[in-house]
Scaffold this active site. Structure first.
Site, short mmCIF file in Angstrom:
data_model
loop_
_atom_site.label_atom_id
_atom_site.label_comp_id
_atom_site.label_asym_id
_atom_site.label_seq_id
_atom_site.Cartn_x
_atom_site.Cartn_y
_atom_site.Cartn_z
N GLU A 133 5.93 -0.89 0.30
CA GLU A 133 5.03 -0.18 1.24
C GLU A 133 4.10 -0.42 1.77
O GLU A 133 3.94 0.90 2.64
CB GLU A 133 5.49 1.07 1.01
CG GLU A 133 6.77 1.56 0.19
CD GLU A 133 7.42 2.39 -0.62
OE1 GLU A 133 6.62 3.72 -0.40
OE2 GLU A 133 8.31 2.91 -1.55
N GLU A 249 15.64 -1.53 -5.78
CA GLU A 249 15.86 0.25 -5.76
C GLU A 249 17.26 1.19 -5.20
O GLU A 249 17.36 1.79 -5.05
CB GLU A 249 15.05 0.59 -5.26
CG GLU A 249 13.35 0.57 -5.09
CD GLU A 249 11.80 0.62 -5.45
OE1 GLU A 249 12.28 2.19 -5.07
OE2 GLU A 249 11.35 0.23 -4.55
C1 GLA Z 1 9.63 3.89 -3.97
C2 GLA Z 1 8.98 3.08 -4.40
C3 GLA Z 1 9.43 3.17 -6.11
C4 GLA Z 1 9.96 4.63 -6.88
C5 GLA Z 1 10.15 5.46 -5.84
C6 GLA Z 1 10.35 6.69 -5.95
O1 GLA Z 1 10.67 3.58 -3.70
O2 GLA Z 1 8.81 1.95 -4.41
O3 GLA Z 1 8.55 2.37 -7.24
O4 GLA Z 1 8.24 5.93 -6.88
O5 GLA Z 1 9.58 5.37 -4.58
O6 GLA Z 1 10.67 6.44 -7.25
#
Ligand code: GLA
Length: 341
Positions: A133, A249
């Site tokens: 990020e 994710e």
């Molecule tokens: C982001 C991060 C993850 C996690 C999510 C929320 O997407 O990359 O590691 O912390 O937020 O759980």
């Protein structure tokens, strides 16, 4: 009674791995689901900077080690996630004598951290979200006029080290984990403007010789966004850089996003059907790009544990229900894969 179901990951063997991001409680609560349906694991938090290295001389390895051991016992692959991030990094990392630490000290600490983590886990993992990020989010008209579509998020890393911290992180990861595939990972990756920024950030890294090999599309979607067409465009654009693609994710939220203020609502059958349909369509799309996609990971295993659920606002974003039964989409995703559709 649930219909007997084939294994999700076995059905997807010829396409890509099926992964889950988990914390240690899942090793018991979700052991059966994990063993049957998943062949890849990511630590939800346990390999991030702060949980693992909260103080300069204090390391906490046991939670990550327990997940690594489970993966090994069950023949699962592991992804590592994510040391260089503006969140979950301890304050001391950027400080010296009560002020911002100088760049050299931050680089020294980064090297020390990456060395320890890599030496401990490099034989257990095959892919690593080195940076998470780092792209600017939600920029407004004023920002665009002033800076153009500048990719970089304003963080302590950027302020202390300049953009070079990004390539530094990849070179260090390569130095200490020469055989692990190195990824950049980000969210809102299908938003057209953010997509362009993510692309530029990664292109700049590659142009400067950073050993970046893959992009992790976080895939925190909701039942209204994004359009499938934007997902398709995004996969194509990122893959055009010659990068491998992982879905890292995945979850499909019934609300807009985790921070939204919407009050709890009744989740209707229609909404549930929509979610099932989205999962089926996304997996269909992923199968059609299995030449560039190697792994699809959900952020959690089943709806009894998800970062999107709050006590005042339960949420059901995953592939398996809270009672661990598969949602209808899982049957369809398996049938389609087995039929080679
Ligand atoms: C982001 C991060 C993850 C996690 C999510 C929320 O997407 O990359 O590691 O912390 O937020 O759980």
């Amino acid at each position: 009674m649930n219909k007997e179901i084939l294994s999700l990951c076995d059905s997807y063997k010829k396409y890509f791995d099926i992964g889950a991001a988990i914390s240690p409680p899942s090793l018991t609560i979700h052991a059966d689901l994990l063993k049957k349906h998943f062949n890849s694991l990511t630590c939800e938090n346990q390999m991030k900077y702060e949980p693992m290295h909260p103080e300069e001389d204090k390391w906490i390895f046991e939670p990550a080690d327990s997940i690594v051991a489970f993966a090994k016992e069950n023949g699962m692959r592991m992804r590592m996630h994510a040391p260089v991030w503006h969140n979950q990094t301890p304050k001391w990392f950027f400080e010296a004598n009560g002020r911002l630490a100088p760049r050299e000290l931050v680089f020294e600490r980064l090297e020390q951290h990456i060395k320890v983590v890599a030496e401990r886990y490099r034989d257990a993992v095959y892919a690593w979200d080195v940076v998470n990020e780092a792209t600017a989010d939600k920029v407004d008209e004023m920002f665009l006029r002033r800076y153009g579509n500048n990719p970089y998020r304003l963080t302590d890393y950027l302020v202390t080290c300049g953009v070079e911290y990004l390539e530094k992180a990849y070179h260090l990861a390569r130095k200490y984990a020469p055989h692990v595939q190195l990824f950049y990972n980000d969210y809102n990756e299908c938003d057209p403007l953010k997509r362009e920024r993510i692309y530029n950030l990664m292109k700049n890294l590659l142009d400067r010789g950073a050993p970046l090999q893959g992009f992790g599309m976080q895939t925190h979607y909701n039942i209204n966004k994004p359009d499938l067409d934007e997902v398709k465009k995004s996969i194509e654009l990122y893959a055009s850089l010659g990068l491998r693609i992982h879905i890292t994710e995945m979850d499909i939220n019934f609300y807009t996003d985790v921070h939204s203020k919407e009050a709890a609502m009744e989740i209707t059958d229609e909404m549930r059907e929509k979610q099932n349909e989205i999962y089926v369509k996304l997996f269909e799309l992923y199968r059609s790009y299995s030449d560039v996609i190697d792994s699809v990971t959900t952020w959690g295993v089943a709806d009894d544990r998800s970062w999107l659920s709050r006590p005042d606002r339960p949420n059901y974003p995953l592939l398996f229900n809270a009672d661990h039964s598969p949602k209808p989409c899982v049957y369809k995703m398996i049938d389609d894969a087995v039929a080679g559709k």
